[in-house]
Motif scaffolding. Structure first.
Motif, PDB file in Angstrom:
ATOM      1  N   TRP A 141     -15.912  -7.882-100.973  1.00 13.98           N
ATOM      2  CA  TRP A 141     -16.940  -8.910-100.808  1.00 13.98           C
ATOM      3  C   TRP A 141     -16.323 -10.202-100.276  1.00 13.98           C
ATOM      4  O   TRP A 141     -16.878 -10.854 -99.387  1.00 13.98           O
ATOM      5  N   ALA A 142     -15.153 -10.557-100.809  1.00 16.48           N
ATOM      6  CA  ALA A 142     -14.466 -11.766-100.349  1.00 16.48           C
ATOM      7  C   ALA A 142     -14.067 -11.630 -98.880  1.00 16.48           C
ATOM      8  O   ALA A 142     -14.157 -12.592 -98.101  1.00 16.48           O
ATOM      9  N   GLU A 143     -13.640 -10.408 -98.502  1.00 18.63           N
ATOM     10  CA  GLU A 143     -13.248 -10.168 -97.112  1.00 18.63           C
ATOM     11  C   GLU A 143     -14.444 -10.313 -96.176  1.00 18.63           C
ATOM     12  O   GLU A 143     -14.357 -10.935 -95.104  1.00 18.63           O
ATOM     13  N   VAL A 144     -15.587  -9.735 -96.587  1.00 17.98           N
ATOM     14  CA  VAL A 144     -16.800  -9.831 -95.767  1.00 17.98           C
ATOM     15  C   VAL A 144     -17.252 -11.285 -95.646  1.00 17.98           C
ATOM     16  O   VAL A 144     -17.635 -11.750 -94.562  1.00 17.98           O
ATOM     17  N   LYS A 145     -17.211 -12.014 -96.768  1.00 21.84           N
ATOM     18  CA  LYS A 145     -17.628 -13.417 -96.740  1.00 21.84           C
ATOM     19  C   LYS A 145     -16.728 -14.233 -95.819  1.00 21.84           C
ATOM     20  O   LYS A 145     -17.198 -15.114 -95.087  1.00 21.84           O
ATOM     21  N   LYS A 146     -15.420 -13.939 -95.854  1.00 22.54           N
ATOM     22  CA  LYS A 146     -14.489 -14.667 -94.983  1.00 22.54           C
ATOM     23  C   LYS A 146     -14.783 -14.373 -93.516  1.00 22.54           C
ATOM     24  O   LYS A 146     -14.790 -15.277 -92.663  1.00 22.54           O
ATOM     25  N   ASN A 147     -15.049 -13.094 -93.224  1.00 17.67           N
ATOM     26  CA  ASN A 147     -15.378 -12.711 -91.851  1.00 17.67           C
ATOM     27  C   ASN A 147     -16.637 -13.430 -91.384  1.00 17.67           C
ATOM     28  O   ASN A 147     -16.719 -13.923 -90.248  1.00 17.67           O
ATOM     29  N   LEU A 148     -17.623 -13.495 -92.296  1.00 22.01           N
ATOM     30  CA  LEU A 148     -18.880 -14.166 -91.961  1.00 22.01           C
ATOM     31  C   LEU A 148     -18.651 -15.655 -91.721  1.00 22.01           C
ATOM     32  O   LEU A 148     -19.193 -16.236 -90.766  1.00 22.01           O
ATOM     33  N   ARG A 149     -17.830 -16.279 -92.586  1.00 26.42           N
ATOM     34  CA  ARG A 149     -17.535 -17.704 -92.406  1.00 26.42           C
ATOM     35  C   ARG A 149     -16.831 -17.954 -91.075  1.00 26.42           C
ATOM     36  O   ARG A 149     -17.135 -18.913 -90.360  1.00 26.42           O
ATOM     37  N   ASP A 150     -15.868 -17.065 -90.748  1.00 23.24           N
ATOM     38  CA  ASP A 150     -15.124 -17.232 -89.493  1.00 23.24           C
ATOM     39  C   ASP A 150     -16.062 -17.152 -88.292  1.00 23.24           C
ATOM     40  O   ASP A 150     -15.955 -17.948 -87.338  1.00 23.24           O
ATOM     41  N   ARG A 151     -16.984 -16.182 -88.324  1.00 23.73           N
ATOM     42  CA  ARG A 151     -17.899 -16.018 -87.191  1.00 23.73           C
ATOM     43  C   ARG A 151     -18.850 -17.207 -87.081  1.00 23.73           C
ATOM     44  O   ARG A 151     -19.167 -17.661 -85.977  1.00 23.73           O
ATOM     45  N   LYS A 152     -19.321 -17.698 -88.227  1.00 20.11           N
ATOM     46  CA  LYS A 152     -20.191 -18.875 -88.199  1.00 20.11           C
ATOM     47  C   LYS A 152     -19.440 -20.085 -87.656  1.00 20.11           C
ATOM     48  O   LYS A 152     -20.010 -20.904 -86.916  1.00 20.11           O
ATOM     49  N   GLN A 153     -18.164 -20.175 -88.022  1.00 19.75           N
ATOM     50  CA  GLN A 153     -17.356 -21.279 -87.527  1.00 19.75           C
ATOM     51  C   GLN A 153     -17.203 -21.197 -86.014  1.00 19.75           C
ATOM     52  O   GLN A 153     -17.298 -22.212 -85.303  1.00 19.75           O
ATOM     53  N   ARG A 154     -16.983 -19.969 -85.514  1.00 21.88           N
ATOM     54  CA  ARG A 154     -16.850 -19.801 -84.063  1.00 21.88           C
ATOM     55  C   ARG A 154     -18.159 -20.143 -83.362  1.00 21.88           C
ATOM     56  O   ARG A 154     -18.162 -20.741 -82.278  1.00 21.88           O
TER      57      ARG A 154
END
Length: 630
Positions: A592-605
Motif C-alpha cells: 500500500w505504501a509503495e502504491v501511494k508513493k507511486n501515486l504521489r510521484d505521478r501527481k507530482q509529475r
C-alpha cells in the motif's frame, strides 16, 4: 396530670437505664496504653518514617478530650520492649477502678505464630516470636488478671491486626465488655500508611464524618463503619471489627461543631455528590481517591467541592472544580474488597445454584479477592496445600469472598479427581508442556508449574496447545497465573490452515495478580489446536500461562494434551517468532505504501507538467502581444 408525671418519670428512668447500659467513654475513668514501634532492633524488619506519627496524635487526642495524663502510658520505638509493654499493661490495668474503660493501642508490624497474633515489640526476634514478641494471648491474660473495670477497647494498626478479635472474645467470655477494631482482618496485610489511626483520632475528636446517622454522637459502631470505608477506599484493604458484650452504641465522642463540615452533612445538595462520599479527584497531576467534605459556589459563580485526600500520615483538603472530580466507575470499584455474604447465602452461591454438592472443605483466604474478585468458579484442582492450609482433598474449587469451597461432585455426577499431572512429573520448570491438563497453579505469581516465555518483557511470543481431537468450540479459557493481560490474539488451525479466532485486549487486566481470561468465539468453529499470541510489553513481569481449555456446545471443558511455544524460560531452543497475520498485514502495508508513493510521484509529475504548460502559455501570450505591437 399525675398520670403524665408518672409516665414521664418511667420514661426518664428507662432512658437513663438504657443509656447507662450502653455506656460511653468517660475521660476521667479512661486508661490507656499506647505502643508505637516504627524501628526495631532486628534490622530485617522494615522501618517507617516518624513524620507526623499518629500514635502520638492519639495520645494528644485523649488529652484533648480530658483523659488525665497519669492515666495514659506511651511507649515508642526503643522504649517499647516486651517487658516494658507488659509491665505497662499490668500497671495501668491495676490502677483502673470500677466502671472504667481500658484502651490498648498498637502500631507497627503484626505477625502470626501457630495461628495466633503477635505484635512486634522493639526487641522481638522473629525467629523466636512466641518467646520474644508481644503475644495476644499474654495480653488477654494480663487484662483478665489485673483490670477491675468494665470496658476494654482494643485498637491496632498493623498486618493481621484482626487477630485482636480473639482477645476481645476471651475477655467477653470472662465477663468484660470488649471490642476490637483494627486496620486489617484476621489474615490480611495492612498498609504502611496511618489511615486507620487517622480515622480513629478523627472519631475520638467528634469529626462529623464519623457521625454516620448525624445524631450528634460518635459511637463505636459508627467508628467501625468509618474505619471500614476509609481502609476500603483509601487503602483497598479490609479492616477488622468484633464486639463482645460491648454494644456498638457505646459512645466515644460528641460530634464537634464545625461551620463547614457539620453544615455540609445536612446542607442542600448543589451537585450530585453527597457529604462523605468517596470519589476520584485530581488535586495535582494524578487522579486518586478523595472524599467530599463540602460544596460551594465560587466567587466566579462556579460550583466547587471540598475534597479530602490521604497521604502517609495526613489528610489534606482542596477546593476543586467539577472538572477535577468524578464518580468512581465500575472498573475502579473492582479494586476494592467486596462485602462478605451471610454464611448460608455464601455457601449457596458457592454451590453455583446446585452445580456442586458434598462440601469437602472451606478455607478462608481473604486476600484472594485481588486475584479472583468476589466470585470465581475455578473448577477441578487437586493441590494438597494452599496458603496456610494443608492436606487438602481433590475437588471442585469455588471462591466466594472470603472463602474457598471445595466440593466433591458436580451436577453431572463427576467426582473430582486429580488433574492429569502424572505426565508432567519430568517436565522442566516453566516449560510449555506445563500447560497440559487442568490448572495446577492456584496461587498467583511466578510458579514453576506454568509456562513462562524466554525472557521477562520479551516482546511478542506465542504458545501453542493441542487438544488431540477436533472440537466444536464456543469459548476459549486461558488460565493466567502471573502478570496477566498480555494476550492480544488467538488463532486456530482448521485443515492445517491458521485462522484468527479472536483479536483485541486481554479481558484480565494487567493490574490483576492472576485470572482466567474467557474469550467467546463469534461463531462455533471446529479446531484441534490453537496458538496464543502474547505481547509481553503489555503487562510487565513474567507473563505465565498455567492451562488452556476449549469449551464446547455442551459447556464441557477440553484440556490440552500437548503444547509448545516460540520460547520458554531456561531453554536454549527458540522457534523464530512469526505472526503470519501480522506478516501478511505488513506485506499489505508495504504494498500500500509503495502504491501511494507511486501515486504521489505521478501527481507530482502532473503538477510539474501543468506548471511547464502554464509557462509556455505565458510565453505564447507575450509573443502575440509583440506581434500586435508590430
Amino acid at each position: 396530670m399525675r398520670l403524665f408525671v408518672c409516665l414521664w418519670l418511667v420514661l426518664t428512668v428507662c432512658t437513663s437505664a438504657n443509656s447507662d447500659e450502653v455506656g460511653k467513654l468517660i475521660p476521667g475513668q479512661t486508661y490507656a496504653v499506647i505502643v508505637g514501634v516504627l524501628t526495631w532492633q532486628e534490622k530485617s524488619l522494615t522501618e517507617y518514617p516518624a513524620e507526623r506519627r499518629q500514635d502520638v496524635a492519639l495520645q494528644q487526642q485523649l488529652a484533648a478530650i480530658g483523659v488525665p495524663a497519669e492515666n495514659v502510658t506511651v511507649l515508642l520505638d526503643q522504649a517499647a520492649t516486651r517487658d516494658a509493654i507488659e509491665t505497662a499493661v499490668t500497671s495501668v490495668a491495676k490502677r483502673a477502678g470500677e466502671d472504667s474503660t481500658l484502651i490498648i493501642y498498637y502500631a507497627g508490624h503484626g505477625m502470626t505464630h501457630d495461628g495466633k497474633g503477635v505484635f512486634a515489640c522493639f526487641d522481638i526476634d522473629t525467629q523466636q516470636m512466641a518467646q520474644t514478641g508481644w503475644c495476644h494471648d499474654r495480653l488477654a491474660e494480663s487484662i483478665k488478671s489485673n483490670f477491675g473495670g468494665d470496658n476494654v477497647l482494643l485498637f491496632a494498626d498493623c498486618c493481621y491486626s484482626g487477630k485482636l478479635q480473639d482477645v476481645a472474645k476471651q475477655l467477653g467470655e470472662s465477663g468484660f465488655r470488649a471490642a476490637s477494631l483494627s486496620s486489617a482482618g484476621v489474615d490480611n496485610l495492612s498498609t504502611s500508611n496511618w489511615t486507620f489511626t487517622l480515622s480513629l483520632v478523627e472519631a475520638l475528636s467528634g469529626h462529623p464524618l464519623s457521625d454516620v446517622n448525624v445524631d450528634g454522637a460518635v459511637t463505636l459502631g459508627e467508628t467501625a463503619v468509618e474505619v471500614k470505608e476509609a481502609m476500603r477506599f483509601f487503602e483497598r484493604q479490609r479492616s477488622g471489627f468484633a464486639s463482645h458484650q460491648l454494644p456498638e452504641e457505646f459512645q466515644l465522642a460528641t460530634t464537634r461543631r464545625d461551620p463547614i463540615l457539620t453544615g455540609a452533612a445536612k446542607q442542600k445538595q448543589i451537585l450530585q455528590y453527597k457529604f462523605g462520599q468517596f470519589v476520584l479527584a485530581k488535586p495535582n497531576q494524578k487522579w486518586a481517591i478523595g472524599r467530599v467534605l463540602s460544596q460551594r459556589i465560587s466567587e466566579l459563580g462556579k460550583p466547587e467541592l471540598l475534597i479530602q485526600s490521604q497521604d502517609y500520615s495526613d489528610r489534606p483538603t482542596h477546593w476543586l472544580g467539577t472538572d477535577k472530580v468524578r464518580l468512581i466507575d465500575a472498573v475502579v470499584q473492582k479494586q476494592f474488597p467486596p462485602d462478605p455474604l451471610p454464611d448460608d447465602e455464601a455457601q449457596q452461591k458457592a454451590s453455583v445454584d446446585g452445580k456442586y454438592t458434598n462440601l469437602l472443605a472451606k478455607l478462608k483466604v481473604e486476600t484472594d479477592w485481588k486475584s479472583y474478585g468476589a466470585f470465581q468458579d475455578f473448577g477441578n484442582w487437586a493441590g494438597k496445600s494452599y496458603f496456610q492450609h494443608k492436606d487438602l482433598p481433590a475437588g471442585h474449587w469455588v471462591y466466594v469472598y472470603p472463602h474457598w469451597y471445595i466440593w466433591q461432585t458436580n451436577i453431572a455426577g463427576e467426582v473430582a479427581v486429580p488433574p492429569n499431572v502424572a505426565p508432567l512429573k519430568n517436565v522442566p520448570h516453566w516449560d510449555a508442556k506445563q500447560m497440559i491438563g487442568r490448572p495446577d497453579t492456584l496461587q498467583p505469581g511466578d510458579q514453576i508449574t506454568a509456562w513462562a516465555p524466554g525472557k521477562i518483557d520479551d516482546g511478542k511470543v506465542w504458545a501453542e496447545v493441542d487438544f488431540g481431537e477436533a472440537i466444536v468450540a464456543t469459548e476459549i479459557h486461558i488460565y493466567e497465573n502471573c502478570s496477566p493481560g498480555a494476550v492480544y490474539q488467538i488463532t486456530g488451525f482448521v485443515d492445517a490452515k491458521e485462522i484468527v479466532l479472536w483479536k483485541g485486549t486481554d479481558p484480565t487486566p494487567a493490574s490483576a495478580a492472576m485470572g482466567t481470561s474467557k474469550f467467546a468465539l463469534s461463531s462455533d468453529v471446529t479446531i484441534d489446536r490453537i496458538r496464543i499470541y502474547v505481547d509481553c510489553k503489555r503487562s510487565a513481569g513474567w507473563n505465565e500461562i498455567d492451562a488452556v481449555a476449549l469449551i464446547d456446545r455442551n459447556n464441557k471443558e477440553h484440556w490440552a494434551v500437548d503444547a509448545r511455544a516460540s520460547c520458554t524460560y531456561n531453554q536454549a531452543k527458540v522457534i523464530a517468532f512469526v505472526d503470519p497475520f501480522q506478516a501478511d498485514a505488513d506485506r499489505k502495508a508495504e504494498k500500500w505504501a509503495e502504491v501511494k508513493k507511486n501515486l504521489r510521484d505521478r501527481k507530482q509529475r502532473i503538477r510539474q507538467y501543468e506548471a511547464a504548460i502554464e509557462e509556455e502559455r505565458k510565453a505564447i501570450k507575450m509573443l502575440y502581444e509583440e506581434m500586435n505591437d508590430l
